[in-house]
Design an enzyme around this catalytic site. Structure first.
Site, PDB file in Angstrom:
ATOM      1  N   VAL A  46     -45.612  69.191 -89.527  1.00 30.45           N
ATOM      2  CA  VAL A  46     -45.545  68.686 -88.231  1.00 30.45           C
ATOM      3  C   VAL A  46     -46.511  69.229 -87.128  1.00 30.45           C
ATOM      4  O   VAL A  46     -47.341  68.648 -86.255  1.00 30.45           O
ATOM      5  CB  VAL A  46     -44.212  68.550 -87.762  1.00 30.45           C
ATOM      6  CG1 VAL A  46     -44.274  67.907 -86.220  1.00 30.45           C
ATOM      7  CG2 VAL A  46     -43.207  67.687 -88.792  1.00 30.45           C
ATOM      8  N   CYS A  47     -46.376  70.663 -87.222  1.00 30.97           N
ATOM      9  CA  CYS A  47     -47.023  71.539 -86.036  1.00 30.97           C
ATOM     10  C   CYS A  47     -48.575  71.043 -85.988  1.00 30.97           C
ATOM     11  O   CYS A  47     -48.982  70.856 -84.843  1.00 30.97           O
ATOM     12  CB  CYS A  47     -47.048  73.064 -86.428  1.00 30.97           C
ATOM     13  SG  CYS A  47     -45.240  73.597 -86.401  1.00 30.97           S
ATOM     14  N   PRO A  48     -49.373  70.757 -86.938  1.00 28.95           N
ATOM     15  CA  PRO A  48     -50.599  70.537 -86.804  1.00 28.95           C
ATOM     16  C   PRO A  48     -51.027  69.300 -86.180  1.00 28.95           C
ATOM     17  O   PRO A  48     -52.020  69.067 -85.334  1.00 28.95           O
ATOM     18  CB  PRO A  48     -51.466  70.615 -88.183  1.00 28.95           C
ATOM     19  CG  PRO A  48     -50.418  70.441 -89.059  1.00 28.95           C
ATOM     20  CD  PRO A  48     -49.167  71.162 -88.495  1.00 28.95           C
ATOM     21  N   LEU A  51     -50.420  69.631 -82.496  1.00 32.91           N
ATOM     22  CA  LEU A  51     -51.386  70.585 -81.926  1.00 32.91           C
ATOM     23  C   LEU A  51     -52.737  69.708 -81.582  1.00 32.91           C
ATOM     24  O   LEU A  51     -53.417  69.791 -80.734  1.00 32.91           O
ATOM     25  CB  LEU A  51     -51.706  71.838 -82.681  1.00 32.91           C
ATOM     26  CG  LEU A  51     -50.509  72.624 -82.447  1.00 32.91           C
ATOM     27  CD1 LEU A  51     -50.660  74.151 -83.145  1.00 32.91           C
ATOM     28  CD2 LEU A  51     -49.920  73.259 -80.989  1.00 32.91           C
TER      29      LEU A  51
END
Length: 187
Positions: A46-48, A51
């Site tokens: 999920v993080c990328p 970002l």
């Protein structure tokens, strides 16, 4: 205890931006609007997407005088490696802060102690270094940069227009409210 209207706590950390390493401190977040955007870890799922969404909207944040600081408990070296290998993360032009000791994550109350990672926390900080918006999501729930932009615009509007507040779903240019005795019970 709520962090709203509290001053950010002191910190110093190593960061990565535009191919360079440098130090970031709490003083760097003062004098302008800032977003501190915590995420659990580099090289995840999920993080990328979050970002990249911030990267795609970074110019609009900058147009509002807002600087973005993404923070995870990874090192600044890991941020560089991720930036060099991920097409999504390669788009990032804002500061990626390493917090391997967890100091910043603890300062903002988002450290998940038993795993050493940060929750998905978003903090909007005014030019005086005071927290105006706090949002914390469960690990599986990604955030939306457009909604964050809307909230930043509302916070900036309220800061520059004392006596006015922004109702639900307020967008730039729409009507605001002026709380008063005459308004009680009329909404």
């Amino acid at each position: 205890m709520s962090l709203i209207n509290t001053e950010i706590k002191p910190f110093k950390a190593s960061a990565f931006k535009n191919g360079k390493f440098f130090d970031v401190t709490d003083a760097d977040l003062k004098g302008k609007w800032s977003v501190v955007f915590f995420y659990p870890a580099d090289f995840t799922f999920v993080c990328p997407t979050e970002l990249e969404d911030l990267a795609d909207n970074y110019a609009e944040f900058q147009g509002l005088g807002v600087e973005i600081y993404s923070v995870s408990t990874d090192t600044h070296f890991a941020h560089k490696a991720w930036h060099d290998t991920s097409d999504a993360v390669k788009k990032i032009q804002y500061t990626m802060v390493g917090d391997p000791t967890g100091t910043i994550s603890r300062n903002f109350g988002v450290m998940i102690e038993d795993v050493g990672l940060a929750d998905r926390g978003t903090f909007v900080i005014d030019p005086e270094g005071k927290i105006q918006i706090v949002e914390i999501n469960a690990g599986g729930v990604g955030r939306d940069a457009k909604e964050l932009l809307r909230k930043v615009k509302a916070a900036q509007y309220v800061a520059s227009h004392p006596g006015e507040v922004c109702p639900a779903k307020w967008k730039e240019g729409e009507k605001t409210l002026a709380p008063s005795l005459d308004l009680v019970g009329k909404i």
